[in-house]
Design a protein around this motif. Structure first.
Motif, short mmCIF file in Angstrom:
data_model
loop_
_atom_site.label_atom_id
_atom_site.label_comp_id
_atom_site.label_asym_id
_atom_site.label_seq_id
_atom_site.Cartn_x
_atom_site.Cartn_y
_atom_site.Cartn_z
N ILE A 131 0.91 -1.20 0.02
CA ILE A 131 0.13 -0.01 -0.03
C ILE A 131 0.79 1.12 0.05
O ILE A 131 1.88 1.30 0.64
CB ILE A 131 -0.88 0.00 1.35
CG1 ILE A 131 -1.82 -1.11 1.23
CG2 ILE A 131 -1.66 1.53 1.12
CD1 ILE A 131 -2.72 -1.42 2.46
N ILE A 153 -7.09 2.02 7.43
CA ILE A 153 -7.55 2.33 6.19
C ILE A 153 -8.23 1.10 5.51
O ILE A 153 -8.13 -0.09 5.68
CB ILE A 153 -6.04 2.28 5.33
CG1 ILE A 153 -5.16 3.25 5.87
CG2 ILE A 153 -6.50 2.79 3.78
CD1 ILE A 153 -3.89 3.23 4.94
N PHE A 155 -10.54 -0.53 2.49
CA PHE A 155 -10.59 -0.71 1.02
C PHE A 155 -11.94 -1.72 0.66
O PHE A 155 -12.24 -2.49 1.39
CB PHE A 155 -9.41 -1.26 0.24
CG PHE A 155 -8.18 -0.51 0.47
CD1 PHE A 155 -7.64 0.24 -0.50
CD2 PHE A 155 -7.14 -0.86 1.54
CE1 PHE A 155 -6.65 1.07 -0.28
CE2 PHE A 155 -6.02 -0.06 1.77
CZ PHE A 155 -5.65 1.00 0.81
N LYS A 176 -10.64 -0.30 -4.14
CA LYS A 176 -10.86 1.17 -3.86
C LYS A 176 -10.90 1.75 -2.49
O LYS A 176 -11.43 1.04 -1.62
CB LYS A 176 -12.46 1.27 -4.27
CG LYS A 176 -12.68 0.87 -5.85
CD LYS A 176 -11.72 1.50 -6.94
CE LYS A 176 -11.88 0.82 -8.32
NZ LYS A 176 -10.78 1.38 -9.10
N TRP A 177 -10.16 2.81 -2.15
CA TRP A 177 -10.20 3.32 -0.88
C TRP A 177 -11.56 3.84 -0.27
O TRP A 177 -12.22 4.62 -1.10
CB TRP A 177 -9.14 4.30 -1.03
CG TRP A 177 -8.93 5.31 0.25
CD1 TRP A 177 -8.86 4.85 1.73
CD2 TRP A 177 -8.52 6.82 0.27
NE1 TRP A 177 -8.59 5.92 2.45
CE2 TRP A 177 -8.50 6.81 1.73
CE3 TRP A 177 -8.35 7.62 -0.56
CZ2 TRP A 177 -8.16 8.30 2.06
CZ3 TRP A 177 -8.03 8.83 -0.14
CH2 TRP A 177 -8.07 9.20 1.05
N PRO A 179 -12.48 6.45 2.34
CA PRO A 179 -12.09 7.43 3.45
C PRO A 179 -13.20 7.56 4.38
O PRO A 179 -12.87 8.11 5.58
CB PRO A 179 -11.91 8.47 2.36
CG PRO A 179 -12.86 8.58 1.22
CD PRO A 179 -12.88 6.98 0.99
N GLN A 211 -11.15 10.54 5.95
CA GLN A 211 -9.76 10.62 5.52
C GLN A 211 -9.29 11.33 4.83
O GLN A 211 -8.29 12.01 4.67
CB GLN A 211 -8.96 9.01 5.61
CG GLN A 211 -8.90 8.18 6.64
CD GLN A 211 -8.55 6.73 6.32
OE1 GLN A 211 -8.75 6.22 5.31
NE2 GLN A 211 -7.79 6.26 7.34
N ASP A 212 -9.98 11.68 3.52
CA ASP A 212 -9.88 12.34 2.50
C ASP A 212 -9.84 13.78 2.71
O ASP A 212 -9.28 14.60 2.08
CB ASP A 212 -10.35 12.08 1.29
CG ASP A 212 -12.07 12.00 1.63
OD1 ASP A 212 -12.33 12.48 2.59
OD2 ASP A 212 -12.83 12.00 0.46
N PRO A 221 -4.30 10.31 -2.72
CA PRO A 221 -5.03 9.34 -2.11
C PRO A 221 -4.48 7.92 -2.07
O PRO A 221 -3.53 7.71 -2.66
CB PRO A 221 -6.11 9.19 -3.44
CG PRO A 221 -5.45 9.96 -4.76
CD PRO A 221 -4.54 10.89 -4.03
N ILE A 222 -4.88 7.20 -1.13
CA ILE A 222 -4.32 6.14 -0.75
C ILE A 222 -4.82 5.14 -1.85
O ILE A 222 -5.93 5.05 -2.20
CB ILE A 222 -4.95 5.72 0.83
CG1 ILE A 222 -4.57 6.79 1.74
CG2 ILE A 222 -4.05 4.24 1.21
CD1 ILE A 222 -4.93 6.38 3.14
N ALA A 223 -3.89 4.17 -2.39
CA ALA A 223 -4.12 3.13 -3.18
C ALA A 223 -2.99 2.07 -3.23
O ALA A 223 -1.82 2.40 -2.40
CB ALA A 223 -4.17 3.72 -4.58
#
Length: 374
Positions: A131, A153, A155, A176-177, A179, A211-212, A221-223
């Protein structure tokens, strides 16, 4: 046979070792059959009879130690650590593998899985997906903590292969994150741990803060680090629907939290020509080496001479000293206090940041030892 006494040997300046002892102290000699002088001499009085102080001195270490970066890319780094013992190099390697924190998927809530992959295998595969997020922005989560935007986190993965259609490959970019946190609001889901593959019911809630909206993630963005990691393959009519919760951990708990694909080191090779290797002998030496350590240069009167052009490329296969008499022309050694260190990051943090964090951890360990001793 002529006898040679110690009085016939050349004088050695006070405070220095004879050349043959200095070679044994600073080099590992690689012979055609096996290496020699592989042990490190730790005793401070080993050379006291010769007037040489072998004790560890901080000022001497500080003057001698240096780090030289050879190659640095986004994912890997090669650098030289000069003037240290193998124990310190190994300490950095162990810290990089086992004691640096990252974020990895720990809990998987499976709503539907009709693929041929079992739930626990699917959860394990998800846990090994790197991640791309800075773990220093998150807190560790204990058993009594409630998931929130600073320790978890979330997903979501929902993929379905249509009936009558071709087989579908599910890749990591389908994660897909979320948030907002879990979408299984106040519900009891089927939780599968990626570490020990145990299942138990548990209640999950959404985050109190998106989170966003946090400044750390608003523009990042987290991915997953790599979007093309294959997770599963679905046949017609098959479906996977799940949630994956990532938390902070270390590699000594489970390998999925290790921030490096590998971290390793080797002593600097030293290739020495003991005498001139010319003409046909030089051509033969070039052909013996599989990694092109040697090269040929032209000298006067049309003659050619072998030179050591790329000693760092030597893998110590020792092909150049195999065969009758070749050990009189070429010597292969390892420099004891010069290490070529390589770090391959999985992508959570750049390799230079990983090494900096490893130095901080080793510093903390030393401070704890000093505190306990005092």
């Amino acid at each position: 046979m002529t006898k040679v006494s110690i009085w016939d040997l050349p004088d050695v300046p006070k405070g220095q070792l004879p050349p043959h002892l200095e070679l044994q102290r600073t080099r590992v000699i690689c012979n055609s059959d096996a290496p020699t002088h592989t042990e490190n001499i730790q005793y401070s009085g080993a050379y006291a009879s010769m007037g040489v102080d072998h004790s560890l001195q901080f000022d001497h270490f500080r003057k001698k130690f240096r780090v030289e970066v050879i190659r640095l890319t986004e994912d890997d780094m090669e650098f030289d650590m000069i003037g240290i013992d193998a124990s310190l190099a190994n300490a950095f390697r162990r810290i990089l593998i086992a004691e640096l924190a990252t974020m990895a998927i720990e809990k998987v809530l499976i709503a539907n899985n009709t693929s041929v992959i079992q739930d626990e295998v699917l959860a394990h595969r998800l846990g090994l997906v790197p991640i791309k997020v800075d773990p220093r922005l998150f807190d560790y989560m204990s058993e009594n903590d409630v998931p929130n935007e600073k320790n978890t986190i979330v997903f979501k993965l929902h993929v379905q292969c249509e009936r009558g259609g071709p087989r579908l490959t599910v890749k990591s970019d389908e994660l897909k994150w979320l948030p907002n946190g879990s979408q299984f609001l106040l519900g009891t889901g089927h939780s599968t741990s990626t570490s020990n593959s145990t299942s138990k019911p548990k209640t999950y809630t959404s985050f109190s803060c998106r989170q966003d909206y946090l400044p750390e993630f608003s523009n990042n963005p987290i991915a997953p680090e790599h979007p093309d990691i294959i997770i599963a393959k679905l046949g017609p009519g098959q479906e996977i629907e799940l949630e994956a919760h990532a938390v902070k951990g270390m590699g000594k708990t489970h390998a999925k939290w290790s921030p490096v694909a590998t971290a390793w080191y080797r002593m600097l090779p030293e290739v020495v020509l003991l005498q001139e290797v010319e003409d046909e002998k030089a051509e033969e030496l070039i052909k013996k080496c599989p990694v092109n350590v040697f090269d040929i240069e032209d000298i006067a009167n049309g003659k050619k001479r072998a030179t050591v052009a790329r000693p760092r490329a030597c893998t110590l296969c020792r092909e150049c000293i195999r065969g009758e008499g070749w050990d009189k022309f070429v010597a292969i050694r390892r420099v004891r206090d010069h290490f070529i260190f390589t770090i391959e990051s999985t992508g959570a943090l750049p390799p230079e940041v990983l090494f900096t964090e490893a130095v901080k951890i080793l510093e903390d360990k030393c401070e704890r030892v000093i505190t306990e001793l005092s």
